[in-house]
Scaffold this active site. Structure first.
Site, PDB file in Angstrom:
ATOM      1  N   GLY A 157       3.829   7.200   1.230  1.00 46.15           N
ATOM      2  CA  GLY A 157       2.741   6.757   2.113  1.00 46.15           C
ATOM      3  C   GLY A 157       3.171   6.026   3.364  1.00 46.15           C
ATOM      4  O   GLY A 157       2.438   5.987   4.351  1.00 46.15           O
TER       5      GLY A 157
ATOM      6  N   GLU B 216       4.943  -0.841   3.652  1.00 45.94           N
ATOM      7  CA  GLU B 216       4.039  -0.155   2.728  1.00 45.94           C
ATOM      8  C   GLU B 216       2.792   0.310   3.456  1.00 45.94           C
ATOM      9  O   GLU B 216       2.383  -0.299   4.448  1.00 45.94           O
ATOM     10  CB  GLU B 216       3.687  -1.134   1.585  1.00 45.94           C
ATOM     11  CG  GLU B 216       2.668  -0.650   0.585  1.00 45.94           C
ATOM     12  CD  GLU B 216       3.096   0.535  -0.264  1.00 45.94           C
ATOM     13  OE1 GLU B 216       3.529   1.562   0.295  1.00 45.94           O
ATOM     14  OE2 GLU B 216       2.951   0.449  -1.503  1.00 45.94           O
TER      15      GLU B 216
ATOM     16  N   ASP C 155      -3.266  -2.818  -2.169  1.00 46.01           N
ATOM     17  CA  ASP C 155      -4.559  -2.724  -2.860  1.00 46.01           C
ATOM     18  C   ASP C 155      -4.611  -3.825  -3.922  1.00 46.01           C
ATOM     19  O   ASP C 155      -4.979  -4.958  -3.626  1.00 46.01           O
ATOM     20  CB  ASP C 155      -4.691  -1.318  -3.447  1.00 46.01           C
ATOM     21  CG  ASP C 155      -6.029  -1.070  -4.108  1.00 46.01           C
ATOM     22  OD1 ASP C 155      -6.950  -1.885  -3.929  1.00 46.01           O
ATOM     23  OD2 ASP C 155      -6.173  -0.049  -4.809  1.00 46.01           O
TER      24      ASP C 155
HETATM   25  P1  5GP Z   1      -1.407  -1.373  -5.523  1.00 47.05           P
HETATM   26  O1  5GP Z   1      -0.241  -1.532  -6.437  1.00 47.05           O
HETATM   27  O2  5GP Z   1      -1.400  -2.342  -4.369  1.00 47.05           O
HETATM   28  O3  5GP Z   1      -2.709  -1.348  -6.234  1.00 47.05           O
HETATM   29  O4  5GP Z   1      -1.267   0.101  -5.011  1.00 47.05           O
HETATM   30  C1  5GP Z   1      -1.135   0.441  -3.685  1.00 47.05           C
HETATM   31  C2  5GP Z   1      -0.978   1.940  -3.631  1.00 47.05           C
HETATM   32  O5  5GP Z   1      -2.192   2.586  -4.083  1.00 47.05           O
HETATM   33  C3  5GP Z   1      -0.771   2.384  -2.215  1.00 47.05           C
HETATM   34  O6  5GP Z   1       0.598   2.437  -1.880  1.00 47.05           O
HETATM   35  C4  5GP Z   1      -1.424   3.747  -2.223  1.00 47.05           C
HETATM   36  O7  5GP Z   1      -0.487   4.707  -2.647  1.00 47.05           O
HETATM   37  C5  5GP Z   1      -2.527   3.639  -3.239  1.00 47.05           C
HETATM   38  N1  5GP Z   1      -3.837   3.339  -2.620  1.00 47.05           N
HETATM   39  C6  5GP Z   1      -4.594   2.239  -2.796  1.00 47.05           C
HETATM   40  N2  5GP Z   1      -5.729   2.302  -2.057  1.00 47.05           N
HETATM   41  C7  5GP Z   1      -5.686   3.486  -1.395  1.00 47.05           C
HETATM   42  C8  5GP Z   1      -6.569   4.139  -0.448  1.00 47.05           C
HETATM   43  O8  5GP Z   1      -7.644   3.670  -0.033  1.00 47.05           O
HETATM   44  N3  5GP Z   1      -6.160   5.346   0.015  1.00 47.05           N
HETATM   45  C9  5GP Z   1      -4.988   5.934  -0.379  1.00 47.05           C
HETATM   46  N4  5GP Z   1      -4.709   7.127   0.150  1.00 47.05           N
HETATM   47  N5  5GP Z   1      -4.132   5.347  -1.243  1.00 47.05           N
HETATM   48  C10 5GP Z   1      -4.485   4.141  -1.745  1.00 47.05           C
HETATM   49 MG    MG Z   2       1.994   4.093  -1.783  1.00 43.46          MG
END
Ligand code: 5GP
Ligand code: MG
Length: 180
Positions: A43, A98, A102
């Site tokens: 990403g 990154e 999220d």
């Molecule tokens: P975290 O560990 O912070 O929950 O995960 C983050 C990852 O979830 C990001 O690197 C991405 O791959 C995915 N992700 C979270 N929200 C979104 C979103 O709104 N769109 C997309 N395409 N990926 C997301």
């Molecule tokens: Mg990612």
């Protein structure tokens, strides 16, 4: 605009301006330090390509692929590194790059893993920060371009099922696309 996109949140001009601003801040903060930008695949690739050209203090780049399990805030043992760094980060100033923060689960685990390798410092640079999301880890963005709400966004590197990464803007995906 792509037919699967409901609306554009950040267009090409906004992205360019925001990335330039973050690049300028990093350049000032890391003057004389040759930071290592560590992109989390896949990403981060588009953001990384623009960010590295906006950093004028000199930098190096590397990439990682990581998957996190369980409570990433507890230890570095909960992250599975599918592709590790090629670079020895002992004594280095590391900036994790990154696409979106999220729950922060992944980045908390990655940050703890990198901290276990005796770097001089580890900071986080996120393109987007989902500020409303419930956080599972305590990793925070030291640098970021934009805050977003609880919507699923794609483009500028971000995908849905490996699609839409190539869009030059960040947009909200239409609901029909993931409900079909
Ligand atoms: P975290 O560990 O912070 O929950 O995960 C983050 C990852 O979830 C990001 O690197 C991405 O791959 C995915 N992700 C979270 N929200 C979104 C979103 O709104 N769109 C997309 N395409 N990926 C997301
Ligand atoms: Mg990612």
């Amino acid at each position: 605009m792509h037919k699967d996109i409901d609306r554009i949140l950040f267009g090409e001009d906004e992205l360019r301006t925001a990335v330039a601003e973050v690049g300028k801040r990093i350049s000032a903060d890391y003057a004389g330090k040759n930071p290592l930008l560590v992109g989390i695949l896949k990403g981060s690739v588009v953001f990384m390509a623009d960010l590295m050209r906006a950093v004028d203090c000199g930098c190096s780049i590397d990439f990682m692929v990581a998957k996190s399990y369980g409570n990433a805030a507890v230890s570095s043992g909960n992250v599975k590194i599918l592709k590790d760094l090629d670079t020895d980060i002992t004594g280095r100033d590391v900036i994790i790059v990154e696409d979106i923060l999220d729950t922060a689960r992944t980045l908390t685990a990655v940050k703890n893993y990198l901290l276990s390798k005796s770097p001089a410092s580890v900071k986080i640079c996120a393109l987007l920060d989902k500020v409303t999301a419930e956080k599972a880890g305590d990793a925070k963005a030291d640098y970021k371009c934009f805050d977003v709400g609880n919507e699923f966004v794609v483009g500028y590197g971000l995908d849905y099922a490996e699609r839409y990464r190539e869009l030059p803007y960040i947009g909200v995906l239409r609901h029909e696309v993931y409900s079909k």
